[in-house]
Scaffold this motif. Structure first.
Motif, PDB file in Angstrom:
ATOM      1  N   ASN A  15       0.774  -1.216  -0.044  1.00 33.48           N
ATOM      2  CA  ASN A  15       0.234  -0.103   0.271  1.00 33.48           C
ATOM      3  C   ASN A  15       0.764   1.197  -0.196  1.00 33.48           C
ATOM      4  OD1 ASN A  15      -2.376  -1.348  -0.018  1.00 33.48           O
ATOM      5  ND2 ASN A  15      -2.580  -1.362   1.975  1.00 33.48           N
ATOM      6  N   LEU A  16       1.891   1.297   0.862  1.00 30.27           N
ATOM      7  CA  LEU A  16       2.878   2.305   0.587  1.00 30.27           C
ATOM      8  C   LEU A  16       3.289   2.617  -0.788  1.00 30.27           C
ATOM      9  CD1 LEU A  16       4.699   4.511   2.187  1.00 30.27           C
ATOM     10  CD2 LEU A  16       6.338   2.730   2.518  1.00 30.27           C
ATOM     11  N   ILE A  17       3.827   1.561  -1.365  1.00 34.78           N
ATOM     12  CA  ILE A  17       4.232   1.736  -2.578  1.00 34.78           C
ATOM     13  C   ILE A  17       3.159   2.377  -3.732  1.00 34.78           C
ATOM     14  CG2 ILE A  17       5.361   0.461  -4.663  1.00 34.78           C
ATOM     15  CD1 ILE A  17       6.794  -1.290  -2.693  1.00 34.78           C
ATOM     16  N   GLU A  18       1.960   1.785  -3.544  1.00 30.54           N
ATOM     17  CA  GLU A  18       1.221   2.006  -4.364  1.00 30.54           C
ATOM     18  C   GLU A  18       0.715   3.540  -4.179  1.00 30.54           C
ATOM     19  OE1 GLU A  18      -3.338   0.460  -5.282  1.00 30.54           O
ATOM     20  OE2 GLU A  18      -2.807   0.616  -3.448  1.00 30.54           O
ATOM     21  N   ILE A  19       0.558   3.953  -2.998  1.00 30.14           N
ATOM     22  CA  ILE A  19      -0.139   5.243  -2.762  1.00 30.14           C
ATOM     23  C   ILE A  19       1.110   6.300  -3.401  1.00 30.14           C
ATOM     24  CG2 ILE A  19      -0.150   7.075  -0.933  1.00 30.14           C
ATOM     25  CD1 ILE A  19      -1.540   4.710   0.584  1.00 30.14           C
ATOM     26  N   TYR A  20       2.422   6.003  -2.859  1.00 29.60           N
ATOM     27  CA  TYR A  20       3.575   7.108  -3.294  1.00 29.60           C
ATOM     28  C   TYR A  20       3.639   7.175  -4.815  1.00 29.60           C
ATOM     29  CZ  TYR A  20       7.702   9.921  -2.521  1.00 29.60           C
ATOM     30  OH  TYR A  20       8.377  10.891  -2.662  1.00 29.60           O
ATOM     31  N   MET A  21       3.744   5.826  -5.286  1.00 31.41           N
ATOM     32  CA  MET A  21       4.229   5.838  -6.884  1.00 31.41           C
ATOM     33  C   MET A  21       3.056   6.209  -7.764  1.00 31.41           C
ATOM     34  SD  MET A  21       7.180   5.085  -7.151  1.00 31.41           S
ATOM     35  CE  MET A  21       8.463   4.269  -6.006  1.00 31.41           C
ATOM     36  N   GLN A  22       1.575   5.932  -7.200  1.00 29.19           N
ATOM     37  CA  GLN A  22       0.634   6.541  -7.974  1.00 29.19           C
ATOM     38  C   GLN A  22       0.528   7.993  -7.945  1.00 29.19           C
ATOM     39  OE1 GLN A  22      -3.156   4.799  -6.475  1.00 29.19           O
ATOM     40  NE2 GLN A  22      -2.790   3.090  -8.062  1.00 29.19           N
ATOM     41  N   ARG A  23       1.068   8.673  -6.752  1.00 26.90           N
ATOM     42  CA  ARG A  23       0.977  10.117  -6.656  1.00 26.90           C
ATOM     43  C   ARG A  23       2.088  10.562  -7.523  1.00 26.90           C
ATOM     44  NH1 ARG A  23       1.690  11.478  -0.576  1.00 26.90           N
ATOM     45  NH2 ARG A  23       3.871  11.481  -1.348  1.00 26.90           N
ATOM     46  N   GLU A  24       3.157  10.026  -7.832  1.00 26.34           N
ATOM     47  CA  GLU A  24       3.962  10.314  -8.904  1.00 26.34           C
ATOM     48  C   GLU A  24       3.669  10.120 -10.271  1.00 26.34           C
ATOM     49  OE1 GLU A  24       6.729  12.180  -8.070  1.00 26.34           O
ATOM     50  OE2 GLU A  24       5.959  12.121  -5.973  1.00 26.34           O
ATOM     51  N   GLY A  25       2.561   9.667 -10.564  1.00 25.63           N
ATOM     52  CA  GLY A  25       2.165   9.313 -12.083  1.00 25.63           C
ATOM     53  C   GLY A  25       2.276   8.035 -12.642  1.00 25.63           C
ATOM     54  N   PHE A  26       2.704   6.922 -11.617  1.00 25.61           N
ATOM     55  CA  PHE A  26       2.803   5.448 -12.152  1.00 25.61           C
ATOM     56  C   PHE A  26       1.483   4.865 -11.994  1.00 25.61           C
ATOM     57  CE2 PHE A  26       7.217   6.905 -10.954  1.00 25.61           C
ATOM     58  CZ  PHE A  26       7.874   6.477 -12.072  1.00 25.61           C
ATOM     59  N   THR A  27       1.322   3.643 -12.941  1.00 24.69           N
ATOM     60  CA  THR A  27       0.295   3.002 -12.773  1.00 24.69           C
ATOM     61  C   THR A  27       0.890   1.712 -11.754  1.00 24.69           C
ATOM     62  OG1 THR A  27      -0.815   3.358 -14.805  1.00 24.69           O
ATOM     63  CG2 THR A  27      -1.027   1.126 -13.456  1.00 24.69           C
ATOM     64  N   VAL A  28       0.337   1.196 -10.743  1.00 25.54           N
ATOM     65  CA  VAL A  28       0.896   0.008  -9.949  1.00 25.54           C
ATOM     66  C   VAL A  28      -0.007  -0.883  -9.728  1.00 25.54           C
ATOM     67  CG1 VAL A  28       1.692  -0.292  -7.395  1.00 25.54           C
ATOM     68  CG2 VAL A  28       2.080   1.970  -8.411  1.00 25.54           C
ATOM     69  N   TYR A  29       0.465  -2.113  -9.929  1.00 27.28           N
ATOM     70  CA  TYR A  29       0.007  -3.501  -9.819  1.00 27.28           C
ATOM     71  C   TYR A  29       0.636  -3.977  -8.607  1.00 27.28           C
ATOM     72  CZ  TYR A  29      -1.423  -2.841 -14.834  1.00 27.28           C
ATOM     73  OH  TYR A  29      -1.937  -2.203 -16.154  1.00 27.28           O
ATOM     74  N   LYS A  30      -0.298  -4.912  -8.067  1.00 28.61           N
ATOM     75  CA  LYS A  30       0.261  -5.457  -6.541  1.00 28.61           C
ATOM     76  C   LYS A  30       0.003  -6.808  -6.657  1.00 28.61           C
ATOM     77  CE  LYS A  30      -2.663  -3.121  -3.842  1.00 28.61           C
ATOM     78  NZ  LYS A  30      -3.130  -2.443  -2.536  1.00 28.61           N
ATOM     79  N   ALA A  31       1.124  -7.584  -6.055  1.00 27.01           N
ATOM     80  CA  ALA A  31       0.850  -9.040  -5.900  1.00 27.01           C
ATOM     81  C   ALA A  31       1.332  -9.350  -4.584  1.00 27.01           C
ATOM     82  CB  ALA A  31       1.652  -9.731  -6.959  1.00 27.01           C
ATOM     83  N   ALA A  32       0.718 -10.292  -3.936  1.00 23.13           N
ATOM     84  CA  ALA A  32       1.073 -10.605  -2.547  1.00 23.13           C
ATOM     85  C   ALA A  32       2.173 -11.856  -2.573  1.00 23.13           C
ATOM     86  CB  ALA A  32      -0.088 -11.410  -1.725  1.00 23.13           C
ATOM     87  N   ASP A  33       2.766 -12.476  -3.586  1.00 29.03           N
ATOM     88  CA  ASP A  33       3.534 -13.559  -3.685  1.00 29.03           C
ATOM     89  C   ASP A  33       3.858 -13.566  -5.227  1.00 29.03           C
ATOM     90  OD1 ASP A  33       1.648 -15.310  -5.096  1.00 29.03           O
ATOM     91  OD2 ASP A  33       0.683 -15.811  -3.075  1.00 29.03           O
ATOM     92  N   GLY A  34       4.824 -14.670  -5.477  1.00 26.97           N
ATOM     93  CA  GLY A  34       5.505 -14.686  -6.641  1.00 26.97           C
ATOM     94  C   GLY A  34       4.706 -15.095  -7.699  1.00 26.97           C
TER      95      GLY A  34
END
Length: 225
Positions: A15-34
């Protein structure tokens, strides 16, 4: 828009990565495992992956190897371990960079941008907007029948804005991306370079315009496709 894939079994980190990176203009996909991460890569275009080393099941090193082999994807490894031997294993296995937890989101952002500049995907090598063609291979800007060679920093600024049309960039973001973290000047440098770019291209095309967003920075507006 540039897409990142964040892989970590800690939801707070995701969630930290998603919030910060989206604020910088990136699309963020998240995965909980490999396994979930590799499934996302089968259907989503991703430009860079941020992968935690210590995950249940398939660990981050193995996930990274799969990404490198099948998708030629740049990868930043995240780990709570800071020992030199752990970093050595990551780099020996092919990682592009290595960030130790806990990390500052801004530091991760710097590293993401640095790696993306190094990879500079071929699909982004030539930017076309209306009658404007920006060629990152030759550093030429063609407008209609006229071809220009801009000074390097002016070219890089124009290319960055044009590759992300209508996205607002702060002056700090532009300085970090074009001049680097060690730049000792101030944001007036950006203002001067933008002014010069406008003077060079504004009278040659109606397809683009660099707009000032007061109190924030600049964006390139597409006027004609």
């Amino acid at each position: 828009m540039t897409a990142l894939l964040a892989v970590d079994d800690d939801e707070r980190v995701l969630n930290l990565i998603e919030i910060y990176m989206q604020r910088e203009g990136f699309t963020v996909y998240k995965a909980a495992d490999g396994t979930e991460a590799l499934s996302i890569l089968e259907t989503k275009p991703v430009d860079l992956a941020i992968v935690d080393v210590m995950m249940p099941g398939m660990d981050g090193i193995d996930v990274m190897k799969e990404m490198k082999e099948n998708y030629e994807l740049p990868v930043i490894l995240l780990t709570a371990k800071g020992e030199l031997s752990d970093k050595e294993e990551g780099f020996r296995s092919g990682t592009d960079d290595y960030v130790v937890k806990p990390f500052e989101p801004k530091e991760l952002l710097f590293r993401v941008r640095a790696i993306l500049r190094r990879y500079d995907k071929p699909s982004d090598t030539v930017i076309r907007i209306g009658d404007v063609i920006i060629d990152r291979r030759s550093y030429e800007v063609q407008i209609g029948s006229r071809t220009m060679l801009l000074p390097l920093k002016e070219f890089e600024l124009l290319a960055m804005l044009a590759s992300n049309p209508n996205q607002v960039f702060t002056r700090d973001q532009l300085i970090e991306s074009i001049w680097g973290l060690d730049f000792e000047g101030d944001d007036r440098t950006v203002n001067v370079h933008i002014k010069r770019i406008r003077e060079r291209v504004a009278h040659l095309t109606d397809a683009i315009a660099i707009k000032t967003v007061r109190g924030v920075g600049y964006r390139l507006e597409v006027l004609q496709e």
